[in-house]
Design a protein around this motif. Structure first.
Motif, PDB file in Angstrom:
ATOM      1  N   ARG A 383     -21.501   9.431  10.119  1.00  0.00           N
ATOM      2  CA  ARG A 383     -21.234   8.053   9.719  1.00  0.00           C
ATOM      3  C   ARG A 383     -22.523   7.229   9.813  1.00  0.00           C
ATOM      4  O   ARG A 383     -22.868   6.472   8.909  1.00  0.00           O
ATOM      5  N   LYS A 384     -23.269   7.414  10.888  1.00  0.00           N
ATOM      6  CA  LYS A 384     -24.502   6.650  11.069  1.00  0.00           C
ATOM      7  C   LYS A 384     -25.535   7.000   9.988  1.00  0.00           C
ATOM      8  O   LYS A 384     -26.238   6.124   9.494  1.00  0.00           O
ATOM      9  N   LEU A 387     -24.572   5.338   6.720  1.00  0.00           N
ATOM     10  CA  LEU A 387     -24.860   3.900   6.755  1.00  0.00           C
ATOM     11  C   LEU A 387     -26.358   3.641   6.644  1.00  0.00           C
ATOM     12  O   LEU A 387     -26.790   2.678   6.022  1.00  0.00           O
ATOM     13  N   PRO A 390     -27.404   5.119   2.256  1.00  0.00           N
ATOM     14  CA  PRO A 390     -26.332   5.591   1.368  1.00  0.00           C
ATOM     15  C   PRO A 390     -26.857   6.129   0.034  1.00  0.00           C
ATOM     16  O   PRO A 390     -26.157   6.859  -0.653  1.00  0.00           O
TER      17      PRO A 390
END
Ligand SMILES: Nc1ncnc2c1ncn2[C@@H]1O[C@H](COP(=O)(O)OP(=O)(O)OP(=O)(O)O)[C@@H](O)[C@H]1O
Length: 573
Positions: A383-384, A387, A390
């Motif tokens: 997820r990091k 973010l 992208p």
């Protein structure tokens, strides 16, 4: 339109006709290329490169060197060091002036002394080491085939191993290490019988006593040997590189012929194989060194050793959730157990032949495959990464046979397919991984990975460790990351506030991690690493989340920028 080229200010010297010709050549090249350039930026770049100072200064330096070479300069004298010494002595005795004192100070500097010494060596063409005279009594009359070998070695091993011949009892050279002092001399060969080292007879000594004599002998060393009869094998300077898939320390190996000659390495190290003539002991060195070769166990020897070891160890604490659904299921856990145990009996990891690889701008990115025990933080790090960039990173869209919910869009959260279609796709091997939970299928298709790669993005995928082997293909060139928990004390500390999603009876709840979860995670990581560690290129310990993220990001940046070692099979057309 280009303006007429003006060559680097003040650089063009019309006296040097060759430089002038080069300038004219570059100018005509520039004009010739003009018609092929649409962009003024390109033409400015070319003008700056071909007509700028840097290139022209380089050409001038090159010409100067050629001129000096042609002049065949000779030294005025070849004992400058001695002359400077005498001068310094005189100056010291009479400090006539401050200039004399300064000259004395300059002549006393070690750098200048060394420079003059090098000058004298070059002037005298005195490049060879000096050998002491031969001892008078070195040859016995009956030993007409004796060979006296003298070589100079400087604080390095001899680069040969010895053994006792089981029939004659003689001490013979068992192997010559590639790149070592013996090999470079070309005078000591495999099979030569060793009689004396620096006048010390070795015939009646134990091997253990001879090895230190060989190791300690420094400078000019004299060997008395009886040449062996073994044919000299054709020198086969191999350029084979391998990634070691296990750790090795000669200190812990009682079978190695000479511990000093062994090469220690860690799993993941890239080695250059220098010699494979011996079926049991290969010679190799670390790829980024220029050192002499060391002994490593051959592939066959390591395989034999591993297969003899007992295979009674059991895995414990396997992950509790299936990655896609993050659900607890006892039957999932059981089947994963069985899969893990089956996979243990695959090929024995020894060495993997590798070649350097640099991704071209038009090539797809290497996919990033991550694995680790359940709850270690794979989803969080993914997820990091997403973010953080992208445009560069992306993930796959999984398939499911469950009902589409109101807020969900086809192809965003999932690809929604019927149960029948899902089962057909399973039979057609469409899925990399799939599982069933609460009567619904979930799976990741190979096509979804290919789609991400075709978009020019790095595909991030976390999988069960056994899936890594399936995806270890030339097409995907996976970069495999193993995410590991820290030791249990740090795990307790870093996860004390962590809440994880737990879904039982279709109700989603959160819970804090228990002592059993921590123990499970560590045991599972241990089992995964020992079984699948050989496939891993980067191990990241997830203690502090921010640090683990930085480490992962840096590793991924490196694979984009620097050449990587990849299996040779991935590079072949
Ligand atoms: N270094 C860390 N320190 C504290 N908490 C962490 C750390 N890394 C992850 N976590 C937390 O641990 C929990 C589990 O992490 P995550 O969901 O990423 O695990 P996972 O490896 O994807 O496991 P699963 O496959 O079971 O979903 C999350 O709440 C996450 O925020």
């Amino acid at each position: 339109m280009l303006s007429p080229p003006t060559v680097g200010d003040g650089i063009l010297d019309m006296d040097h006709t060759s430089h002038y010709s080069v300038c004219r050549l570059l100018a005509s090249l520039l004009y010739g290329l003009e018609s092929h350039m649409d962009d003024s930026e390109d033409s400015n770049f070319l003008q700056d490169t071909l007509m700028g100072n840097t290139l022209h200064l380089l050409i001038r330096v090159y010409e100067r060197l050629l001129r000096f070479g042609a002049q065949r300069l000779k030294p005025i004298q070849d004992s400058a060091e001695c002359l400077a010494g005498e001068l310094a002595l005189e100056l010291r005795e009479s400090y006539a002036s401050p200039e004399a004192a300064e000259l004395y100070y300059l002549l006393s500097k070690p750098h200048l002394k060394s420079l003059l010494s090098v000058h004298d060596s070059v002037a005298q063409k005195n490049y060879d080491p000096e050998l002491p005279p031969l001892p008078g009594n070195i040859c016995d009359e009956e030993e007409d085939s004796v060979k006296i070998v003298r070589l100079v070695k400087k604080q390095e091993p001899l680069g040969a191993t010895i053994r006792r011949d089981e029939f004659t009892g003689a001490i013979v050279v068992a192997r010559v290490m590639r790149g070592g002092a013996a090999d470079r001399s070309g005078l000591i060969r495999e099979g030569d019988e060793l009689r004396e080292v620096n006048g010390i007879p070795v015939e009646d000594k134990d091997l253990e006593d001879i090895i230190p004599i060989l190791a300690q002998a420094d400078g000019a060393v004299t060997f008395k040997v009886i040449p062996g009869t073994k044919e000299e094998p054709a020198v086969n300077d191999t350029k084979t590189f391998v990634r070691a898939l296990f750790d090795y320390d000669p200190e812990d190996d009682p079978a190695i012929p000479c511990k000093l000659a062994g090469l220690a390495f860690k799993r993941g190290d890239v080695l250059q194989i220098m010699c494979q003539e011996d079926e049991v002991w290969w010679q190799a060195r670390h790829h980024d060194t220029n050192s002499q070769a060391g002994l490593i166990p051959s592939r066959e020897l390591h395989e034999r050793r591993v297969s003899h070891r007992t295979s009674s160890c059991r895995f414990s604490g396997l992950r509790k959730s299936f990655r896609l659904s993050r659900r607890n299921s006892e039957s999932d856990k059981q089947s994963r157990w069985r899969k893990f145990r089956r996979h243990r009996h695959g090929l024995i990891p020894t060495y993997l032949e590798v070649v350097p690889y640099q991704r071209g701008p038009a090539d797809p990115h290497r996919m990033v495959l991550m694995f680790g025990p359940s709850g270690v933080g794979l989803s969080e790090l993914k997820r990091k990464l997403l973010l953080s960039d992208p445009e560069l990173y992306s993930v796959t869209v999984p398939h499911t046979s469950r009902e589409q919910r109101k807020h969900e869009k086809e192809g965003v959260e999932y690809h929604f397919v019927s149960r029948h279609t899902f089962e057909k796709d399973i039979l057609n091997h469409k899925f990399i991984e799939y599982g069933e939970h609460s009567g619904n299928y979930y799976g990741t298709s190979l096509e979804s990975v290919q789609r991400v790669l075709a978009e020019g993005k790095v595909c991030l995928l976390d999988v069960e460790p056994q899936t890594v082997e399936k995806l270890y293909t030339r097409e995907l060139k996976p970069y495999v990351v193993f995410l590991k928990p820290p030791p249990i004390e740090s795990l307790r500390l870093s996860r004390r506030k962590t809440k994880v999603i737990s879904s039982r009876d279709e109700r989603t709840q959160t819970k804090t991690l228990t002592e059993e979860d921590f123990e499970d995670m560590i045991a599972s990581a241990h089992a995964m690493e020992s079984q699948y560690g050989h496939l891993v290129e980067e191990v990241i310990v997830n203690d502090d989340l921010a640090l683990a993220f930085t480490e992962l990001k840096n590793a991924l940046r490196k694979i984009e920028k620097e050449p990587q070692w990849i299996p040779v099979a991935w590079a072949q057309d």
